[in-house]
Every structure is written in structure tokens, then in C-alpha cells.
Design a protein around this motif. Structure first.
Motif, PDB file in Angstrom:
ATOM      1  N   GLY A  26       0.817  -1.213   0.000  1.00 18.23           N
ATOM      2  CA  GLY A  26       0.000   0.000   0.000  1.00 18.23           C
ATOM      3  C   GLY A  26       0.850   1.262   0.000  1.00 18.23           C
ATOM      4  N   VAL A  27       1.912   1.275   0.801  1.00 17.75           N
ATOM      5  CA  VAL A  27       2.796   2.449   0.842  1.00 17.75           C
ATOM      6  C   VAL A  27       3.362   2.727  -0.546  1.00 17.75           C
ATOM      7  CG1 VAL A  27       4.981   3.305   1.746  1.00 17.75           C
ATOM      8  CG2 VAL A  27       3.380   2.165   3.264  1.00 17.75           C
ATOM      9  N   VAL A  28       3.812   1.645  -1.200  1.00 11.94           N
ATOM     10  CA  VAL A  28       4.386   1.815  -2.540  1.00 11.94           C
ATOM     11  C   VAL A  28       3.309   2.296  -3.516  1.00 11.94           C
ATOM     12  CG1 VAL A  28       5.501   0.606  -4.432  1.00 11.94           C
ATOM     13  CG2 VAL A  28       6.160   0.105  -2.094  1.00 11.94           C
ATOM     14  N   VAL A  29       2.106   1.733  -3.412  1.00 12.36           N
ATOM     15  CA  VAL A  29       1.017   2.139  -4.314  1.00 12.36           C
ATOM     16  C   VAL A  29       0.717   3.630  -4.151  1.00 12.36           C
ATOM     17  CG1 VAL A  29      -1.468   1.910  -4.689  1.00 12.36           C
ATOM     18  CG2 VAL A  29      -0.054  -0.127  -4.541  1.00 12.36           C
ATOM     19  N   VAL A  30       0.603   4.067  -2.894  1.00 17.42           N
ATOM     20  CA  VAL A  30       0.275   5.475  -2.636  1.00 17.42           C
ATOM     21  C   VAL A  30       1.361   6.387  -3.191  1.00 17.42           C
ATOM     22  CG1 VAL A  30       0.053   7.184  -0.802  1.00 17.42           C
ATOM     23  CG2 VAL A  30      -1.178   5.028  -0.649  1.00 17.42           C
ATOM     24  N   LEU A  31       2.615   6.038  -2.903  1.00 15.34           N
ATOM     25  CA  LEU A  31       3.723   6.873  -3.387  1.00 15.34           C
ATOM     26  C   LEU A  31       3.746   6.911  -4.909  1.00 15.34           C
ATOM     27  CD1 LEU A  31       6.631   6.018  -0.947  1.00 15.34           C
ATOM     28  CD2 LEU A  31       5.598   8.242  -1.322  1.00 15.34           C
ATOM     29  N   THR A  32       3.511   5.754  -5.541  1.00 17.35           N
ATOM     30  CA  THR A  32       3.518   5.705  -7.002  1.00 17.35           C
ATOM     31  C   THR A  32       2.410   6.589  -7.558  1.00 17.35           C
ATOM     32  OG1 THR A  32       4.239   3.422  -6.798  1.00 17.35           O
ATOM     33  CG2 THR A  32       3.517   4.142  -8.974  1.00 17.35           C
TER      34      THR A  32
ATOM     35  N   PRO B 156      -5.695  -7.513   0.142  1.00 19.64           N
ATOM     36  CA  PRO B 156      -6.935  -6.829  -0.257  1.00 19.64           C
ATOM     37  C   PRO B 156      -6.696  -5.951  -1.487  1.00 19.64           C
ATOM     38  CG  PRO B 156      -5.977  -5.762   1.654  1.00 19.64           C
ATOM     39  CD  PRO B 156      -5.096  -6.919   1.344  1.00 19.64           C
ATOM     40  N   TRP B 157      -6.716  -6.575  -2.662  1.00 25.31           N
ATOM     41  CA  TRP B 157      -6.376  -5.851  -3.891  1.00 25.31           C
ATOM     42  C   TRP B 157      -7.342  -4.719  -4.178  1.00 25.31           C
ATOM     43  CZ3 TRP B 157      -1.700  -6.428  -5.314  1.00 25.31           C
ATOM     44  CH2 TRP B 157      -1.050  -7.648  -5.161  1.00 25.31           C
ATOM     45  N   LEU B 158      -8.634  -4.943  -3.889  1.00 22.73           N
ATOM     46  CA  LEU B 158      -9.621  -3.900  -4.183  1.00 22.73           C
ATOM     47  C   LEU B 158      -9.315  -2.649  -3.363  1.00 22.73           C
ATOM     48  CD1 LEU B 158     -12.184  -3.158  -5.714  1.00 22.73           C
ATOM     49  CD2 LEU B 158     -13.495  -3.974  -3.757  1.00 22.73           C
ATOM     50  N   LEU B 159      -9.014  -2.892  -2.078  1.00 22.59           N
ATOM     51  CA  LEU B 159      -8.677  -1.775  -1.190  1.00 22.59           C
ATOM     52  C   LEU B 159      -7.452  -1.029  -1.719  1.00 22.59           C
ATOM     53  CD1 LEU B 159      -9.424  -0.483   1.545  1.00 22.59           C
ATOM     54  CD2 LEU B 159      -7.740  -1.971   2.591  1.00 22.59           C
ATOM     55  N   LEU B 160      -6.448  -1.807  -2.139  1.00 18.64           N
ATOM     56  CA  LEU B 160      -5.229  -1.188  -2.660  1.00 18.64           C
ATOM     57  C   LEU B 160      -5.532  -0.377  -3.913  1.00 18.64           C
ATOM     58  CD1 LEU B 160      -2.615  -4.048  -2.190  1.00 18.64           C
ATOM     59  CD2 LEU B 160      -2.754  -1.906  -0.959  1.00 18.64           C
ATOM     60  N   LEU B 161      -6.415  -0.922  -4.772  1.00 16.34           N
ATOM     61  CA  LEU B 161      -6.761  -0.218  -6.014  1.00 16.34           C
ATOM     62  C   LEU B 161      -7.441   1.109  -5.699  1.00 16.34           C
ATOM     63  CD1 LEU B 161      -6.881  -0.708  -9.182  1.00 16.34           C
ATOM     64  CD2 LEU B 161      -9.276  -1.208  -8.790  1.00 16.34           C
TER      65      LEU B 161
ATOM     66  N   ALA C 295      12.563   8.120  -0.381  1.00 14.55           N
ATOM     67  CA  ALA C 295      13.808   7.772   0.307  1.00 14.55           C
ATOM     68  C   ALA C 295      13.506   7.146   1.663  1.00 14.55           C
ATOM     69  CB  ALA C 295      14.681   9.016   0.479  1.00 14.55           C
ATOM     70  N   LEU C 296      12.505   7.663   2.345  1.00 15.25           N
ATOM     71  CA  LEU C 296      12.155   7.132   3.671  1.00 15.25           C
ATOM     72  C   LEU C 296      11.405   5.806   3.573  1.00 15.25           C
ATOM     73  CD1 LEU C 296      11.045  10.132   5.885  1.00 15.25           C
ATOM     74  CD2 LEU C 296      12.840   8.465   6.353  1.00 15.25           C
ATOM     75  N   SER C 297      10.718   5.598   2.444  1.00 12.76           N
ATOM     76  CA  SER C 297       9.835   4.433   2.363  1.00 12.76           C
ATOM     77  C   SER C 297      10.611   3.139   2.560  1.00 12.76           C
ATOM     78  CB  SER C 297       9.107   4.406   1.027  1.00 12.76           C
ATOM     79  OG  SER C 297      10.019   4.179  -0.018  1.00 12.76           O
ATOM     80  N   TYR C 298      11.857   3.113   2.068  1.00 15.13           N
ATOM     81  CA  TYR C 298      12.597   1.852   2.167  1.00 15.13           C
ATOM     82  C   TYR C 298      12.886   1.447   3.612  1.00 15.13           C
ATOM     83  CZ  TYR C 298      15.830  -1.887   1.473  1.00 15.13           C
ATOM     84  OH  TYR C 298      16.429  -3.110   1.530  1.00 15.13           O
ATOM     85  N   PRO C 299      13.578   2.322   4.395  1.00 21.27           N
ATOM     86  CA  PRO C 299      13.796   1.908   5.790  1.00 21.27           C
ATOM     87  C   PRO C 299      12.493   1.689   6.548  1.00 21.27           C
ATOM     88  CG  PRO C 299      14.529   4.171   5.437  1.00 21.27           C
ATOM     89  CD  PRO C 299      14.255   3.586   4.094  1.00 21.27           C
ATOM     90  N   VAL C 300      11.474   2.484   6.241  1.00 21.74           N
ATOM     91  CA  VAL C 300      10.205   2.320   6.964  1.00 21.74           C
ATOM     92  C   VAL C 300       9.593   0.960   6.658  1.00 21.74           C
ATOM     93  CG1 VAL C 300       7.824   3.122   7.089  1.00 21.74           C
ATOM     94  CG2 VAL C 300       9.694   4.759   7.243  1.00 21.74           C
ATOM     95  N   ILE C 301       9.565   0.592   5.354  1.00 24.35           N
ATOM     96  CA  ILE C 301       8.976  -0.699   4.989  1.00 24.35           C
ATOM     97  C   ILE C 301       9.816  -1.845   5.525  1.00 24.35           C
ATOM     98  CG2 ILE C 301       8.553  -2.234   3.039  1.00 24.35           C
ATOM     99  CD1 ILE C 301       7.518   0.112   1.500  1.00 24.35           C
TER     100      ILE C 301
END
Lengths: 384, 598
Positions: free
Chosen positions: B96-102, B221-226, B254-260
Motif C-alpha cells: 500500500g505504501v508503494v502504491v500510494v507513493l507511485t 486486499p487488492w480492491l482496497l489497494l486499487l 527515500a524514507l519508504s525503504y527503511p520504513v517498509i
């Protein structure tokens, strides 16, 4: 120019000093490290808290692994995770198999709960290192008990749970169960390289005066694929693996699989498989050993997970082992009902064997793994 | 960039314009496939090879002997190994974090042009054609040949019909690419509620006991992610004119990696929080005071003495059992002290320099706090990561971390300061001269001896560090190649303009150098991605090891023995999909930067 060369001189002097300092420090570090592994569990002097790798239970803390496991409330058991019927990883990530069941048995004995196991999948290369470093408490990883491994620093072996031996498998129209080295002359043999299996077979053929072509592949499944394609006439690995593969291929309807023969009847190598633990930790070794012995004794007496509640005191020996008193168990620093829990929650030797190994076509009858009363090698010292 | 269009005046005599050259598939084939006798032969041979391999590959896939259930049943094992059920939310929160950032980035950078109906229908027709060809040539059971060919022809026909219906409008470039992509995503997610998959029954051991909707079997939950993705895109559009949105997004990535990695997936427990915070604070105060004194140029020779003592003290601590964090911070302080007269200067730059020091200390304390913490997620393997998750984390981490290190190394190696040059050269040659496998083994076997005071990094952290160091050495050489390709005149011109070394590097030479070596850098990224499969050597279970060793050894209850081919095919496909995406993205970047056009 003058100033520059002066500067370079100064710089190089500084570098030399630094190198000397570093070398001196390196030296001291090394000496502290080499002495560390020698003073295992029974430590005479308290190790410097600074140099103590605190993650090593049973090595530097002077505590038996038994206490470590009890404190943690969980057994960390090293398995293969990819050995057919011995320890498999299920699609949901859980571990099953013969070795995995013995992990559960030890957990049942120590903690009274067969599910209090954390399995650790290990590769063949790293298994002894993770054991020595204390990452795992005990190793049940179809490991062959050998002299060099046993005398190796930091390792001890428990009683053999499965007697295996290397054999060959070939098509039924060329070989029989009585085939010997002379019969394999000129055959192409597939096996995974870099194992003792490969060395054994070459030695065996040479002693028997036969010439074989060894085709090395990386894993045994690849060897099986080639054998099925007909690229190789023979495959070799431990007998248990051959029987298992034959059974599954027969069930899958592979052409000719039912006629494959496994020979020679006396295996060309001895592969006693059993647990390994850190050396000089008798309290822990006793627990692992007697967990295995208890399953064997229960099998000899016909005490199973289903009937143990009625048969706890079927005879004096059973009474001592599974009974309510449990004096010896308490002396071992275990709960009084430790081995009752083993049988109740996991089962006796025969149950563990049948549950895991029968489905892949390995049967106890007539094999080395039959009870000693039936002419096999499975035997336990008396519980007195 | 604003769209510009050259409007031609209606000149008299435009009707005499040359006739457009003849078009159509026959002409195209004549020109491209059968122009000379030699190319006729090549076309026939190439066509035959294509037909035979298509037939072979798809015949292999459709062969009833193949146990594809081994892969579908074990998808979870292949993706995340034994990641526990109750922690599965961590996996989809990470996605989800990656989806939002993208989605936010797509909006903020205004990615996506427009395409024409003609191109879209062309793609549909090409896909249909491919399916039809596969249906015709593949070694399928007969009904399957008919089905595939039928679907392919229907798809191609549909594309053609739509194009005919659109008529002249098809040529207009007015369909947003992102809308098409969004539509495809909606279609994919919707298919979860249409497609039925066989569900195995562990009790009876039947591989396909019942069938169930795909949506009910997936754990994410793919629908939620979509929906989250679409909402994030909308928010992105709303805030994209706000000036700090892009810098904030870069920081977010840059932060997403250590956070994830450390917070979400590993759920790190910070065991040493108070202790480390105290040490960090002490270094902040003491260090700032020392640097404040040292940047003062009046301090003269005694300043060098102080920093020299600091450096020696820092190095000596590495042989003593003090906390690793103290050793690292002391080393950082020594380096900053040594460089203080060079970078400190006076006025504002003094405080900026101290700020950089403070930032470095904070980041170091944070990273060490996490690296030495224990994982909240307990799994079967030595680390909470396994399967494709470890492949992905190692690849992204190594690439992202090695990029700045590699650039610094390249700059150091081309620097005119001998100390930097020698250090960078020694590092690069040492790291490149030893195989990656050896470094990985060292990371697990030798590394612990460097930190004897009990700091235990998890294997995955050690392996990540060594991947980073290894990749950085290669990356440095790639970047150095780019630096050499920048003509000397550029540097001279910037000197003539009075730029400082820092400004010249940051604004003139480095951007041109990086732009020139994009293909080499992408090659390095792909190589690192694939190299992650080597972690099997140190007992980490990545997707390849699971596919090769674990799944083909499952005898009970489903009997997937001998399913090694199926697994390896799927793993190869997974690797290929991602490397292909990398290379397409890099081509796009190259096109946007105009690489290869001048």
C-alpha cells in the motif's frame, strides 16, 4: 617541491603508525577470539561482558540449553525444510515430517507443548555452524553420524532415529535386487556432486572392479529427471530417498517405475541419521536422548498416543517413564509427565515413522528400522 | 513543455504535393522481410525457429504432466516464505505504501501522455494475432488450439471493428495513457471476482478438491489497494501545484525503504532506545562544540592535533569492546573534525557544516538502533524475510544505497586530492577483485568477528550491506566512465564562470555524466536484482531456492515431488517481468532526457 615531499613523508609516517596500531589491535582481538570457543558451557571464569557474544546460549553463559529453552518457552529446532518425508515445508509455511516430529517430541518433553517449536530451515552447509553458534538448540536434519563430525569441536550426536544406507536404483530389465558391482560395469550413473554419495559410489565400483560413468548434477531431483529420461542407467542416493522416489513415480504412473529395482540389498554405506547438539551439555543431551528412547520404549510396549491414558502403568518400566511419579524425569530437571506428553502429543516411534515415512513407500518391516524384537536395529536402553 | 504545432499556411499549389508512399501490410513485408534473396532466407529460417520454439514452450506449459498446482498452491511460500499469518497485514501495508507513493508521483510529475485510438486498437489486434498464432502452432490438445485461435481472432476482429467505427477519430491523440492503464488495473482486479481457481484440500491430499473465487483465496486486499491508489492519484492532482510536493515525495520515497524494511515488515523492537539516544545526544553536543572550535581558523596547528587525536582514538576503539555505536560516531566525528577547516569557513557555512554533522549523527543513531533491534516477526528461517520478498528488498536496498556511495567513490577516484583518489581506488579494486559469493560468505562468517562486543546484525542486514558495498564499486566505475565522457570544455567553462568545485560537479559535470551512463547503470541494477539469488549460499531462502529445493520436496499431503521444472519456469518468468519493467522504464527516462539524440 621540497614542501610537497616533506608532506608526503609526514603522511606516510602517519599511515605507518596507523597500520601498526591497527595490526596490534588485530592481534589482541585474535587471541581473545581463539580462546573463546574452547571454554564452552562449563565456564571457569566469567567472560568479559564486553567480549561475550550474548546471543550464544549454552556456550558462554555457562547455562545448559535446557534452561535456555525453558526460559524462552520455545524450542528452536534446526531442520532441513526440504527433505522428502523427513522435514518438508508446507504451502502455509509450517513444517512436517519425521525430523520435524522429533522436534515436536523434544518440545513436548521440555515444555509440555508439542507446538512450542520454532523451526529453522537450514542448508546442508550451514547446519553445524548455526548449531555451534547457538542459533538453534538441536539439529534434526537427516544428518549422518560420523567420526569426524562427532569429534569436531562443539558437536555431539544423539541416538540414531533412522538407519539409512546408500543404494542404487536402475530399470528392472537390466538389474535385480542381487546385482553387484560387476553388473554395473559400463553403466552411466547420475548423482548430485560434492556429496559423500558420489565418493562412496566411485569407491564401491572401483573395489568391485567395475567402470562406471558418473554424471554429476546439482540436486537429486535433477538426477531423477535424467534417470526418467533415460540419459542415465542408474541413480544413487540414500535408500530412503530411492524408495520414496520410486513410490511417488509409480503413483504418478511414470512408465516402468514399478519395475525399478533398488540394490544391493546390503547398502554400500552406513548412514545413521540422528540429532546433533552442542557438546559438553549433558543435561540437554540427556533430554534429547531420552525423548527418543521414550518413543522407542513406548513402541516396544505397544503404548501409543491413543492408548497411553489407559496404559501409563502397564509395567514397572512404563510406570517409571510415563507414570505420575516421574522421579527420574524430575531428576533430569524435566516435568514429571515429560515423556507421557511426548507419547500423548506426538506418538511413539512407530507412529512417527508410519505417519511420515509409510506414505512415501518406506516400511519398517524387514528394514534396519524395525524394532530389535523383529530383527531390526531400533533399540533403547532400559528406563530404570 | 507546452505543446507547439507548426501551422502551415495554405500555400497555393499544395495540391501538387507528392503522393504519399504506398502503405499496408504487403508493402511493409516486401520492404522489411523479403527485400533481397538473403533476407527471404533469413525470414524463413527465423520464422521457423520462432514457430518451433513457440510450439515447444506452449506445448510444455499445456502438457497434462505438468503439476502447475505445485506453483499455485505454494505461491505464498514463493512470495514471502513462512511469513506468519497474523503478520500478513504488514505485507499488504508495505504494498500500500508503494502504491500510494507511485500514484502521488504519477500525478505530481504529470506522467503519461496521450495515445490515439489507432495505436490502442493496433495493440489489441497485435495481441489477438499473437494468441491466434500460438493457438495455431502450439503443441496443445486440439480443443485448446481451437479455443486459443478463436479467442485470438475474436480479439483481433474486435480491435479492427473498433478502429473502423472510430474512423478518422482514431488518428487523434486524445486518449490519456493513464486512463488506459487504470482501466486495465480495474479489469485485473475485477477478474478476481470472476476467475475460479482450484483449491487443494490438505486433509484428503487432493490437489483440486473444490474451486473458489480467486478473490477469496488471495490474502492481499487488492480492491482496497486499487481504491487507495485512485484516491492517492486524486490527492496528487490536487496538491501537485503546491511547490514542495515534489521534494516531499522524493523524501517520501527515500524514507519508504527503511520504513517498509525495518518498521513495517520486520516490526523492529528498539531494545537500546534510551541508551542510544543518550549516546547520540552526547555526541551531538560534544561534537558540535568541537567542530565549532575547529572551524575557527585562528586555532591553527592545535586544531589539527585535536582532530588527529580524535582519529587515532576512533581507530583504537575498533579494537576495544566499546559499543559499536560509539565507535561509529567517534569515527564520524573524527572525519568531520579533520575536514572542518576545509568546509567550515565562516558565517553561514559554519552552521551548515554543523547541521550536516548533526544530521549524520541522527541518521546513524536511527539506523544502528534499528539494525541492532530484534524482529517482532518470528519465522522459520533465520530472518523474517524469505521468498520474493527478500529478493525485492535486497535488490531495491542495494541499488538505492549503493547509488550515492558509488557516485561519491567515482568522484573521489577522479579527484585531484591524492588521499581520496588512493582510498577510492583501493576500495574499488579490492571489492571488484573478489567474487560476490565470497563477500556474501564473509558477511556471515567473518563479519561477526569484527564486532565482538555482542552486536548481532541479522543475516539479512549483513547481506544487504555487502550487496551495497559490492554494487557501489561497480557503479562507481560506471559513473567514472560517464565523468570521463564529459568534455573538458564543460569544466573549463564552469571554472571561467567562477563556479566552485562543488557547484561545477553538482550542476555541470555529474548530471551530464549520469545521463551518459544510464544504460550501464540500468545494466547494473538488473545484475544486482538477479544476483540476489546468490543469498541461498548463506542460508537465506529466496524465491529461487524455495522453487528449486523446498517445493519439489513436498510429498505430503499433495505430492509435488518432481515439480522442479514448473517452479523454475515460473521463477524465470517473475525475474523476467521485473527486469523487463526496469529496462522499459530506463528507455523511457533516456527518451525524456534525449539521450542518444545528440
Amino acid at each position: 617541491m621540497e614542501a610537497k615531499s616533506k608532506m608526503i613523508k609526514r603522511l606516510s609516517f602517519l599511515l605507518v603508525v596507523l597500520a601498526l596500531v591497527a595490526a596490534a589491535c588485530g592481534g589482541t582481538e585474535e587471541t581473545t577470539e581463539t580462546t573463546a570457543p574452547d571454554d564452552t558451557s562449563v565456564t571457569t571464569a566469567a567472560p568479559d561482558p564486553g567480549t561475550d557474544p550474548g546471543t550464544d546460549p549454552g556456550q558462554d553463559t555457562g547455562k545448559s540449553t535446557l534452561d535456555v529453552v525453558k526460559e524462552r518457552g520455545k524450542l528452536i529446532c534446526g531442520v532441513s525444510g526440504s527433505a522428502v518425508a523427513f522435514s518438508e515445508t508446507q504451502p502455509d509455511g509450517s513444517a512436517t515430517g519425521f525430523d520435524a516430529d522429533y522436534c515436536k517430541a523434544v518440545a513436548a518433553a521440555v515444555l509440555g507443548d508439542a507446538t512450542a517449536v520454532e523451526f529453522r530451515s537450514t542448508t546442508a552447509a550451514e547446519r553445524f555452524d548455526v548449531l555451534k553458534s547457538g542459533e538453534i538448540d538441536v539439529l534434526f536434519r537427516n544428518t549422518t553420524w560420523t567420526q569426524s563430525r562427532d569429534s569436531d569441536v562443539g558437536l555431539d550426536f544423539g541416538p540414531t532415529t533412522y538407519f539409512d544406507g546408500q543404494q542404487l536404483m536402475g530399470p528392472g530389465n537390466r538389474f535385480t535386487v542381487d546385482s553387484s558391482a560387476a553388473d554395473v560395469d559400463g553403466a552411466v550413473l547420475c548423482t548430485n556432486t560434492g556429496t559423500t554419495t558420489e565418493k562412496n559410489i566411485v569407491e564401491w565400483a572401483r573395489l568391485g572392479g567395475a567402470e562406471i560413468v558418473v554424471e554429476g548434477v546439482e540436486t537429486f531431483p535433477e538426477a531423477m529427471e535424467r534417470f526418467k529420461e533415460g540419459t542415465c542407467d542408474l541413480v544413487t542416493t540414500d535408500g530412503s530417498g530411492l524408495v520414496g522416489n520410486k513410490a511417488t513415480e509409480t503413483a504418478a504412473g511414470t512408465a516402468g517405475a514399478a519395475e525399478w529395482v533398488i540394490f544391493p540389498s546390503a547398502p554400500i554405506s552406513k548412514e545413521p541419521l540422528g540429532p546433533a547438539y552442542r557438546q559438553n551439555d549433558s543435561a540437554w543431551a540427556d533430554v534429547v536422548n531420552w525423548t527418543i528412547h521414550a518413543t522407542v520404549i513406548a513402541d516396544e510396549k505397544g503404548v501409543t498416543s491413543a492408548n497411553i491414558d489407559d496404559n501409563r502403568e502397564i509395567d514397572p518400566e512404563a510406570g517409571r517413564l510415563f507414570g505420575l511419579e516421574g522421579e527420574v524425569q524430575s531428576a533430569m530437571n524435566l516435568p514429571a509427565d515429560a515423556f507421557y506428553q511426548v507419547i500423548k502429543q506426538v506418538g511413539n516411534y512407530d507412529e512417527i515413522y508410519s505417519r511420515n515415512l509409510n506414505p512415501v513407500g518406506l516400511t519398517r518391516e524387514g528394514s534396519l528400522n524395525a524394532s530389535f524384537v523383529d530383527g531390526g536395529m531400533i533399540y533403547a536402553p532400559p528406563a530404570r | 513543455m507546452a505543446e507547439s504545432k507548426i501551422v502551415l499556411p495554405d500555400l497555393p499549389g499544395a495540391e501538387y504535393a507528392p503522393e504519399p508512399p504506398p502503405q499496408g501490410p504487403v508493402v511493409w513485408m516486401k520492404e522489411n522481410l523479403f527485400s533481397t534473396p538473403f533476407s527471404v532466407i533469413l525470414t524463413i529460417i527465423g520464422g521457423l525457429i520462432a514457430v518451433v520454439s513457440l510450439r515447444g514452450i506452449f506445448g510444455f506449459v499445456a502438457n497434462p504432466e505438468r503439476i502447475w498446482q505445485a506453483v499455485t498452491t505454494n505461491l505464498r511460500l514463493l512470495m514471502v516464505q513462512a511469513y506468519p499469518d497474523q503478520h500478513m497485514w504488514r505485507v499488504w501495508v508495505s504494498i500500500g505504501v508503494v502504491v500510494v507513493l507511485t500514484a502521488l508521483s504519477l500525478a505530481a510529475w504529470r506522467v503519461g501522455g496521450r495515445t490515439s485510438g489507432r495505436k490502442l486498437t493496433g495493440n489489441v489486434m497485435a495481441l489477438g494475432g499473437l494468441l491466434a498464432i500460438i493457438g495455431l502452432v502450439a503443441d496443445f490438445p486440439f480443443e485448446m488450439n481451437v479455443t486459443w485461435a478463436g479467442i485470438g481472432l475474436a480479439l483481433a476482429g474486435l480491435g479492427y471493428m473498433i478502429r473502423r467505427m472510430m474512423g478518422e477519430r482514431a488518428k487523434a491523440e486524445n486518449i490519456p495513457v493513464l486512463a488506459v492503464a487504470g482501466g486495465l488495473l480495474i479489469g485485473l482486479v475485477a477478474s478476481l471476482w470472476v476467475l475460479q481457481v482450484p483449491v487443494p484440500d490438505p486433509d484428503s491430499g487432493i490437489r483440486a478438491a473444490t474451486t473458489e473465487l480467486l478473490a477469496n483465496t488471495t490474502r492481499i486486499p487488492w480492491l482496497l489497494l486499487l481504491i487507495t491508489g485512485f484516491v492517492a492519484y486524486g490527492i496528487g492532482i490536487a496538491i501537485r501545484d503546491w511547490k514542495p510536493s515534489r521534494p516531499l515525495l522524493v523524501a517520501g520515497w527515500a524514507l519508504s525503504y527503511p520504513v517498509i524494511f525495518l518498521h513495517i515488515l520486520r516490526g523492529t523492537r528498539m531494545n537500546n532506545l534510551s541508551e542510544y539516544l543518550l549516546i547520540g545526544l552526547a555526541f551531538l553536543v560534544a561534537g558540535a562544540a568541537i567542530i565549532y572550535a575547529l572551524v575557527n581558523l585562528d586555532i591553527g596547528e592545535s586544531g589539527r592535533l585535536i582532530s588527529g587525536i580524535l582519529l587515532i582514538a576512533a581507530l583504537v576503539t575498533w579494537a576495544t569492546p566499546v559499543l559499536i555505536i560509539i565507535r561509529l560516531l567517534l569515527l564520524i566525528l573524527a572525519v568531520f573534525a579533520l575536514a572542518a577547516p576545509t568546509f567550515g569557513g565562516s558565517g553561514g557555512s559554519k552552521y551548515r557544516y554543523m547541521g550536516i554533522y548533526a544530521g549524520t549523527v541522527v541518521v546513524m543513531v536511527y539506523l544502528m538502533l534499528l539494525a541492532t533491534g530484534t524482529s517482532a516477526v518470528q519465522t522459520q528461517s533465520a530472518v523474517p524475510f524469505g521468498g520474493f520478498m527478500i529478493t525485492w528488498l535486497l535488490a531495491i536496498g542495494a541499488v538505492a544505497l549503493s547509488f550515492p556511495i558509488g557516485v561519491v567513490l567515482a568522484l573521489a577516484r577522479t579527484s585531484s586530492l591524492p588521499l581520496f583518489r588512493v582510498m577510492a581506488t583501493v576500495y574499488i579494486e579490492l571489492v571488484r577483485g573478489v567474487p560476490l559469493i565470497t563477500w556474501l560468505l564473509m558477511s556471515v562468517v567473518v563479519f561477526p568477528f569484527l564486532f565482538p562486543e555482542g552486536v548481532e546484525f541479522e543475516d539479512v542486514v549483513k547481506v544487504l550491506l555487502f550487496f551495497t558495498f559490492f554494487s557501489a564499486a561497480y557503479l562507481a566505475e560506471n559513473v567514472r566512465g560517464g565523468l570521463q565522457a564529459v568534455s573538458k570544455g564543460q569544466a573549463e567553462a564552469s571554472n571561467a564562470l567562477g563556479m566552485s568545485t562543488m557547484q561545477r560537479t553538482a550542476f555541470i559535470t555529474l548530471p551530464q555524466a549520469l545521463r551518459a551512463v544510464i544504460p550501464a547503470l540500468v545494466g547494473q541494477v538488473i545484475a544486482t536484482f538477479k544476483d540476489t539469488s546468490l543469498v541461498a549460499i548463506v542460508g537465506l531462502f529466496d524465491i529461487l531456492l524455495i522453487a528449486k529445493n523446498v517445493v519439489p520436496n513436498q510429498s505430503q499431503p499433495f505430492n509435488f515431488l518432481g515439480s522442479i521444472k514448473e517452479n523454475l519456469v515460473v521463477v524465470a518468468l517473475v525475474y523476467w517481468i521485473f527486469t523487463f519493467i526496469f529496462s522499459r522504464v530506463s528507455q523511457r527516462i533516456e527518451r525524456n532526457l534525449g539521450v542518444g539524440e545528440r
